[in-house]
Design a protein around this motif. Sequence first.
Motif, PDB file in Angstrom:
ATOM      1  N   MET A 282       0.840  -1.200   0.000  1.00  0.00           N
ATOM      2  CA  MET A 282       0.000   0.000   0.000  1.00  0.00           C
ATOM      3  C   MET A 282       0.874   1.249   0.000  1.00  0.00           C
ATOM      4  SD  MET A 282      -1.604   2.759   1.475  1.00  0.00           S
ATOM      5  CE  MET A 282      -0.913   2.632   3.104  1.00  0.00           C
ATOM      6  N   ASN A 283       1.945   1.261   0.791  1.00  0.00           N
ATOM      7  CA  ASN A 283       2.833   2.430   0.820  1.00  0.00           C
ATOM      8  C   ASN A 283       3.465   2.677  -0.549  1.00  0.00           C
ATOM      9  OD1 ASN A 283       2.353   3.137   3.469  1.00  0.00           O
ATOM     10  ND2 ASN A 283       4.062   1.958   4.264  1.00  0.00           N
ATOM     11  N   ALA A 284       3.857   1.625  -1.261  1.00  0.00           N
ATOM     12  CA  ALA A 284       4.435   1.785  -2.595  1.00  0.00           C
ATOM     13  C   ALA A 284       3.397   2.339  -3.571  1.00  0.00           C
ATOM     14  CB  ALA A 284       4.992   0.451  -3.084  1.00  0.00           C
ATOM     15  N   LEU A 285       2.178   1.819  -3.519  1.00  0.00           N
ATOM     16  CA  LEU A 285       1.099   2.321  -4.375  1.00  0.00           C
ATOM     17  C   LEU A 285       0.799   3.786  -4.054  1.00  0.00           C
ATOM     18  CD1 LEU A 285      -1.242  -0.778  -4.158  1.00  0.00           C
ATOM     19  CD2 LEU A 285      -0.155   0.065  -6.249  1.00  0.00           C
ATOM     20  N   TYR A 286       0.742   4.105  -2.784  1.00  0.00           N
ATOM     21  CA  TYR A 286       0.465   5.462  -2.298  1.00  0.00           C
ATOM     22  C   TYR A 286       1.538   6.433  -2.802  1.00  0.00           C
ATOM     23  CZ  TYR A 286      -0.507   9.072   1.281  1.00  0.00           C
ATOM     24  OH  TYR A 286      -0.800  10.230   1.938  1.00  0.00           O
ATOM     25  N   ASP A 287       2.816   6.058  -2.619  1.00  0.00           N
ATOM     26  CA  ASP A 287       3.916   6.924  -3.058  1.00  0.00           C
ATOM     27  C   ASP A 287       3.869   7.172  -4.569  1.00  0.00           C
ATOM     28  OD1 ASP A 287       4.888   7.232  -0.498  1.00  0.00           O
ATOM     29  OD2 ASP A 287       6.540   5.806  -0.749  1.00  0.00           O
ATOM     30  N   ASP A 288       3.567   6.135  -5.337  1.00  0.00           N
ATOM     31  CA  ASP A 288       3.494   6.272  -6.781  1.00  0.00           C
ATOM     32  C   ASP A 288       2.303   7.155  -7.179  1.00  0.00           C
ATOM     33  OD1 ASP A 288       4.397   5.586  -9.462  1.00  0.00           O
ATOM     34  OD2 ASP A 288       2.559   4.389  -9.592  1.00  0.00           O
ATOM     35  N   TYR A 289       1.156   6.924  -6.563  1.00  0.00           N
ATOM     36  CA  TYR A 289      -0.056   7.677  -6.884  1.00  0.00           C
ATOM     37  C   TYR A 289       0.122   9.166  -6.602  1.00  0.00           C
ATOM     38  CZ  TYR A 289      -5.050   8.774  -7.191  1.00  0.00           C
ATOM     39  OH  TYR A 289      -6.268   9.310  -7.545  1.00  0.00           O
TER      40      TYR A 289
END
Length: 134
Positions: A94-101
């Motif tokens: 989730m943190n990786a998706l969040y950072d990318d988004y």
Amino acid sequence: MTAKTALTPATHTTPPAKFSHGVRKGNILQVAGQVGFLPAVPGQPPTVAGPTLREQTLQTLANVRSVLEAGGATWEDVMMLRVYLTDTAHFAEMNALYDDYFADLKEAPAARTTVYVGLPEGLLIEIDALAVLG
């Protein structure tokens, strides 16, 4: 006194109880907890975007954005995001998706992630947001 306005974007189902997907009063906009349901199809029950955290997270963020836009806000107006996961093993993804988004966001909002096991079956994530416009 400023009126309180309930928000339900056209892409969202009518809430099953007496609550709103979002509420704006003055320059404050609270987005209720959103989940990874695909855009609503009249006469059909809500459909989950998919079984993976990625699919559900991206759809959930799109649903939060829809409520923000319905209230005249953008991600830049968001002061606080609260993320609820159903599994601690999903934090890193989730943190990786969040950072990318949010890579292009000028200023990151405050955020909190909590593990919560009370979401309906098949749902992995819920996100709510608080925005201040102007």
